[in-house]
Design a protein around this motif. Sequence first.
Motif, PDB file in Angstrom:
ATOM      1  N   SER A 337      23.860-114.900   8.671  1.00  0.00           N
ATOM      2  CA  SER A 337      24.734-113.943   7.998  1.00  0.00           C
ATOM      3  C   SER A 337      25.730-113.362   9.000  1.00  0.00           C
ATOM      4  O   SER A 337      25.439-113.236  10.193  1.00  0.00           O
ATOM      5  CB  SER A 337      23.902-112.812   7.394  1.00  0.00           C
ATOM      6  OG  SER A 337      24.737-111.744   6.975  1.00  0.00           O
ATOM      7  N   GLU A 339      26.753-110.309   8.683  1.00  0.00           N
ATOM      8  CA  GLU A 339      26.502-108.873   8.684  1.00  0.00           C
ATOM      9  C   GLU A 339      25.696-108.446   9.915  1.00  0.00           C
ATOM     10  O   GLU A 339      24.673-109.055  10.240  1.00  0.00           O
ATOM     11  CB  GLU A 339      25.743-108.469   7.420  1.00  0.00           C
ATOM     12  CG  GLU A 339      26.521-108.684   6.130  1.00  0.00           C
ATOM     13  CD  GLU A 339      27.787-107.840   6.067  1.00  0.00           C
ATOM     14  OE1 GLU A 339      27.730-106.682   6.524  1.00  0.00           O
ATOM     15  OE2 GLU A 339      28.809-108.340   5.572  1.00  0.00           O
ATOM     16  N   ILE A 340      26.162-107.390  10.578  1.00  0.00           N
ATOM     17  CA  ILE A 340      25.420-106.828  11.705  1.00  0.00           C
ATOM     18  C   ILE A 340      24.185-106.110  11.164  1.00  0.00           C
ATOM     19  O   ILE A 340      24.293-105.333  10.206  1.00  0.00           O
ATOM     20  CB  ILE A 340      26.290-105.838  12.496  1.00  0.00           C
ATOM     21  CG1 ILE A 340      27.537-106.535  13.038  1.00  0.00           C
ATOM     22  CG2 ILE A 340      25.507-105.210  13.640  1.00  0.00           C
ATOM     23  CD1 ILE A 340      28.490-105.605  13.766  1.00  0.00           C
ATOM     24  N   PRO A 341      23.000-106.350  11.730  1.00  0.00           N
ATOM     25  CA  PRO A 341      21.811-105.623  11.269  1.00  0.00           C
ATOM     26  C   PRO A 341      22.033-104.114  11.324  1.00  0.00           C
ATOM     27  O   PRO A 341      22.647-103.596  12.267  1.00  0.00           O
ATOM     28  CB  PRO A 341      20.726-106.070  12.261  1.00  0.00           C
ATOM     29  CG  PRO A 341      21.189-107.413  12.744  1.00  0.00           C
ATOM     30  CD  PRO A 341      22.682-107.323  12.786  1.00  0.00           C
ATOM     31  N   LEU A 342      21.553-103.415  10.317  1.00  0.00           N
ATOM     32  CA  LEU A 342      21.794-101.975  10.205  1.00  0.00           C
ATOM     33  C   LEU A 342      21.298-101.230  11.436  1.00  0.00           C
ATOM     34  O   LEU A 342      21.963-100.304  11.931  1.00  0.00           O
ATOM     35  CB  LEU A 342      21.112-101.436   8.945  1.00  0.00           C
ATOM     36  CG  LEU A 342      21.301 -99.938   8.663  1.00  0.00           C
ATOM     37  CD1 LEU A 342      22.781 -99.606   8.481  1.00  0.00           C
ATOM     38  CD2 LEU A 342      20.503 -99.526   7.428  1.00  0.00           C
ATOM     39  N   GLU A 343      20.134-101.625  11.967  1.00  0.00           N
ATOM     40  CA  GLU A 343      19.577-100.938  13.138  1.00  0.00           C
ATOM     41  C   GLU A 343      20.509-101.059  14.342  1.00  0.00           C
ATOM     42  O   GLU A 343      20.637-100.121  15.143  1.00  0.00           O
ATOM     43  CB  GLU A 343      18.203-101.508  13.490  1.00  0.00           C
ATOM     44  CG  GLU A 343      17.141-101.314  12.415  1.00  0.00           C
ATOM     45  CD  GLU A 343      17.149-102.425  11.390  1.00  0.00           C
ATOM     46  OE1 GLU A 343      16.160-102.532  10.640  1.00  0.00           O
ATOM     47  OE2 GLU A 343      18.139-103.190  11.330  1.00  0.00           O
ATOM     48  N   GLU A 345      23.809-101.510  14.148  1.00  0.00           N
ATOM     49  CA  GLU A 345      25.017-100.748  13.841  1.00  0.00           C
ATOM     50  C   GLU A 345      24.803 -99.255  14.062  1.00  0.00           C
ATOM     51  O   GLU A 345      25.714 -98.534  14.488  1.00  0.00           O
ATOM     52  CB  GLU A 345      25.427-101.016  12.394  1.00  0.00           C
ATOM     53  CG  GLU A 345      26.856-100.656  12.084  1.00  0.00           C
ATOM     54  CD  GLU A 345      27.307-101.191  10.744  1.00  0.00           C
ATOM     55  OE1 GLU A 345      28.514-101.146  10.484  1.00  0.00           O
ATOM     56  OE2 GLU A 345      26.451-101.647   9.954  1.00  0.00           O
ATOM     57  N   LEU A 346      23.582 -98.771  13.795  1.00  0.00           N
ATOM     58  CA  LEU A 346      23.291 -97.345  13.940  1.00  0.00           C
ATOM     59  C   LEU A 346      22.980 -96.948  15.383  1.00  0.00           C
ATOM     60  O   LEU A 346      22.976 -95.764  15.716  1.00  0.00           O
ATOM     61  CB  LEU A 346      22.106 -96.960  13.041  1.00  0.00           C
ATOM     62  CG  LEU A 346      22.357 -97.063  11.527  1.00  0.00           C
ATOM     63  CD1 LEU A 346      21.083 -96.730  10.759  1.00  0.00           C
ATOM     64  CD2 LEU A 346      23.495 -96.137  11.107  1.00  0.00           C
ATOM     65  N   GLN A 347      22.702 -97.921  16.233  1.00  0.00           N
ATOM     66  CA  GLN A 347      22.397 -97.627  17.631  1.00  0.00           C
ATOM     67  C   GLN A 347      23.623 -97.014  18.318  1.00  0.00           C
ATOM     68  O   GLN A 347      24.755 -97.455  18.125  1.00  0.00           O
ATOM     69  CB  GLN A 347      21.983 -98.910  18.360  1.00  0.00           C
ATOM     70  CG  GLN A 347      21.843 -98.782  19.862  1.00  0.00           C
ATOM     71  CD  GLN A 347      20.701 -97.876  20.272  1.00  0.00           C
ATOM     72  OE1 GLN A 347      19.610 -97.974  19.730  1.00  0.00           O
ATOM     73  NE2 GLN A 347      20.945 -96.991  21.222  1.00  0.00           N
ATOM     74  N   TYR A 382      17.221-109.591  16.050  1.00  0.00           N
ATOM     75  CA  TYR A 382      18.541-108.980  15.901  1.00  0.00           C
ATOM     76  C   TYR A 382      19.599-109.986  16.356  1.00  0.00           C
ATOM     77  O   TYR A 382      20.153-109.914  17.454  1.00  0.00           O
ATOM     78  CB  TYR A 382      18.641-107.690  16.715  1.00  0.00           C
ATOM     79  CG  TYR A 382      17.808-106.550  16.173  1.00  0.00           C
ATOM     80  CD1 TYR A 382      17.504-106.464  14.812  1.00  0.00           C
ATOM     81  CD2 TYR A 382      17.321-105.554  17.015  1.00  0.00           C
ATOM     82  CE1 TYR A 382      16.738-105.425  14.313  1.00  0.00           C
ATOM     83  CE2 TYR A 382      16.556-104.509  16.522  1.00  0.00           C
ATOM     84  CZ  TYR A 382      16.262-104.458  15.166  1.00  0.00           C
ATOM     85  OH  TYR A 382      15.501-103.421  14.668  1.00  0.00           O
ATOM     86  N   TRP A 384      22.911-112.342  14.556  1.00  0.00           N
ATOM     87  CA  TRP A 384      23.745-112.655  13.405  1.00  0.00           C
ATOM     88  C   TRP A 384      24.801-113.654  13.860  1.00  0.00           C
ATOM     89  O   TRP A 384      24.819-114.066  15.024  1.00  0.00           O
ATOM     90  CB  TRP A 384      24.348-111.398  12.789  1.00  0.00           C
ATOM     91  CG  TRP A 384      25.222-110.568  13.686  1.00  0.00           C
ATOM     92  CD1 TRP A 384      26.579-110.481  13.667  1.00  0.00           C
ATOM     93  CD2 TRP A 384      24.789-109.676  14.741  1.00  0.00           C
ATOM     94  NE1 TRP A 384      27.030-109.605  14.629  1.00  0.00           N
ATOM     95  CE2 TRP A 384      25.954-109.099  15.302  1.00  0.00           C
ATOM     96  CE3 TRP A 384      23.542-109.320  15.261  1.00  0.00           C
ATOM     97  CZ2 TRP A 384      25.904-108.192  16.359  1.00  0.00           C
ATOM     98  CZ3 TRP A 384      23.494-108.415  16.312  1.00  0.00           C
ATOM     99  CH2 TRP A 384      24.656-107.857  16.848  1.00  0.00           C
ATOM    100  N   GLN A 398      23.966-105.621  23.768  1.00  0.00           N
ATOM    101  CA  GLN A 398      24.581-106.191  22.572  1.00  0.00           C
ATOM    102  C   GLN A 398      25.798-107.000  23.013  1.00  0.00           C
ATOM    103  O   GLN A 398      26.663-106.505  23.740  1.00  0.00           O
ATOM    104  CB  GLN A 398      25.026-105.106  21.586  1.00  0.00           C
ATOM    105  CG  GLN A 398      25.689-105.692  20.351  1.00  0.00           C
ATOM    106  CD  GLN A 398      26.347-104.659  19.445  1.00  0.00           C
ATOM    107  OE1 GLN A 398      26.838-104.994  18.368  1.00  0.00           O
ATOM    108  NE2 GLN A 398      26.386-103.402  19.865  1.00  0.00           N
TER     109      GLN A 398
END
Length: 522
Positions: A337, A339-343, A345-347, A382, A384, A398
Motif C-alpha cells: 500500500s 499509505e503510511i502506517p498511522l503509527e 505518521e503520528l510519531q 512498518y 509501505w 524513517q
Amino acid sequence: MSKQDLPQTVTNHSTISNPEVSDYGNFLLNEARVVFVGEAGVGKTSLIKRLTDRTFDTSENMTGGIDIKSWLLNINDQSIKLDLWDFGGQEIYHATHQLFLTRRTLYLLVLNNRASEEENRLEYWLKIIETFGGNSPILIVGNKSDEQPLEIHRKALLSKYPNIQAILEVSCLTGAGIDSLRDFIKQTISSLPHIFDLIPKTWFEIKATLAQLDEDYIAYEEYQSICVEHGLIKSTDQSLLINFLHDLGSVLYFDNSRLNDTIIINFRWLIEAIYSIFDSSLIREDKGVVSFDSLTKILDCNRYPVNKHSFILDIMQSFEWCYELENEHFLIPNLLSQEIPLEVELQDWSDSLQFQYHYYFLPRSIITRFIARQNQFIVQNYVWRNGVVLNLKENIAQIVADFEEKTINVFVIGLLNTRRDALAAIRYELDSIHMIYPNLPVSARVPIPNHPNFSVDYQTLLACERQGIREIIPDGMTTPIDVQLLMNGIEPFTIYQRDPKLLSQREVLKERITRGLAKLGE
C-alpha cells in the motif's frame, strides 16, 4: 582472426584462445535491438505495426509488459534483423527495465502530441535511457500529429541530450511521417558501431542453434554440449560466448552462483512469469506476499514447472524486486500500500537527525531496493511502498521517498551519540544503490532545523569545514547558520573532532550549538 578483430563487447569480457574461434572464417552480425519506450497509451504498439505492417488498429489493446517482434530491413545492401521491443508504460513494470534496457541499442521514445512534457514524462524517460543505455542513440517520436503539433523545447533537449538523433512527428492513424521515421531508423541503425561486426563462424552457428531450439530455457550443461558439437571446447571460450549473447540480447544469462545453471532462450517465458506475479490479484490481496504455494496457483504448471519457481524468485531477489520473509514467503515492496502506517505518521520526528537526497528524476526502484536490502531491520512491519521504519541498534529511522518532490528523506531518532552512526549506515546503503544508476543526478542536502523548507548542499558544508568557514547563509534566508550546527551528527568524524586545537574547545562548541538551536527555535 586476432582478438582485435572481435566485437568490442567480446573483447571486454575476457581473453580468448584464438585458434578455436578463427579456423572457420567470420560472419557479419547484421542485427540490432530497437526499444520503444514511453508512457502507457502513447501509441508504441500502433507505431510498430505502422512501421512493419503498414497497418493501424483503432481498437489496439494496451501492451502488458513487453512484446518482441522481428523486422527485416535492407540497410546498405545488407539484410539487417531488428528485434523491436515494445515496453508497456505502466508504472508497475518500470522496475524490470534494468533487465532489458542496455547499450548497443536504438531507443525510440514515443510521446503523445496532445500531452505536455510533464504528462509524457519526457525527462524521466530520457534519464532512464541515459542511465541504462549509456551513449545509445535516441529518436524522439511524437504521435498523433494529425490532432496537434508536438510542443517540446527542441533546442534545449538536443543540447542537453546529444544522443538524440532527431525529433520527429507521425500519425499512426493516417500514416503521416511514417516513411520519414523509417528512413531515420535505417540511417541510425547503419551508424551503430556493432551492426556490421564480424563474429567467428563457430559462434554464429551456436547462436543460430540456440535460436532454433523449441525451448523456453536450457541447462548450462546442455549449452556446453552444443558448443562442443560445434568445436568450441574450452569452458572459458564457452563462458565468453554466452556473455556476448546475453549482451547482444539473444539470450538471458545471469553469471552468479544462484542462477548460472540456466540459460533463458525465450525472453517471454521470464517476462510473462514476472508480470503474472506483479499483476496477480491473489498477491495484491495478500499485501505483496508471494509464496511457492501461491506460484502454483498463478503460473501455468506445464510452462513453469515447480522446480523452476525458485529460479524465478531468485531472479526477483537478485534484482531486489522482492525479499525473503520467513517460511519461504517473499515480499514485493512495489505491491505494498502507498499509505503510511498511522503509527508512523503520528510519531514526532521533529527532533530527529535529518538528511535528504534530491534527484533530478527519482527511479521508484531506489526506495524498493533499499527496503529489500534493509528488510531484517524493519520495525513491526512498518513498511509501505514508498518508505520504511528501521531499528538500528538504539535508534529508530524513517526513510521515505517523495516522488512529487523527487526526494528521499531520512529521519533518525534515538541516542545522540549513536544516531549519527545509524545515519552513516543508511547513507552508505543509499549511496551504494545510486552506483547502480551511473548517470543518475543526485545531491545530498542537510535540512536546517526548525526550517523545513530550507536545506544546504552537503558538499558545500564539507567545503566550508575544510576552509574553516564557520557560518553560511543558505539560499532564501538572511540569517547566518553555524556550519558545525548543521554538520553535528552527520559525519561520524568531522574536521573539528580531528583537529587537536578544536578538540580542546569542545565544551565551547557545544555551548555555541545550544545557543544556535535556541535561536532557530525562536
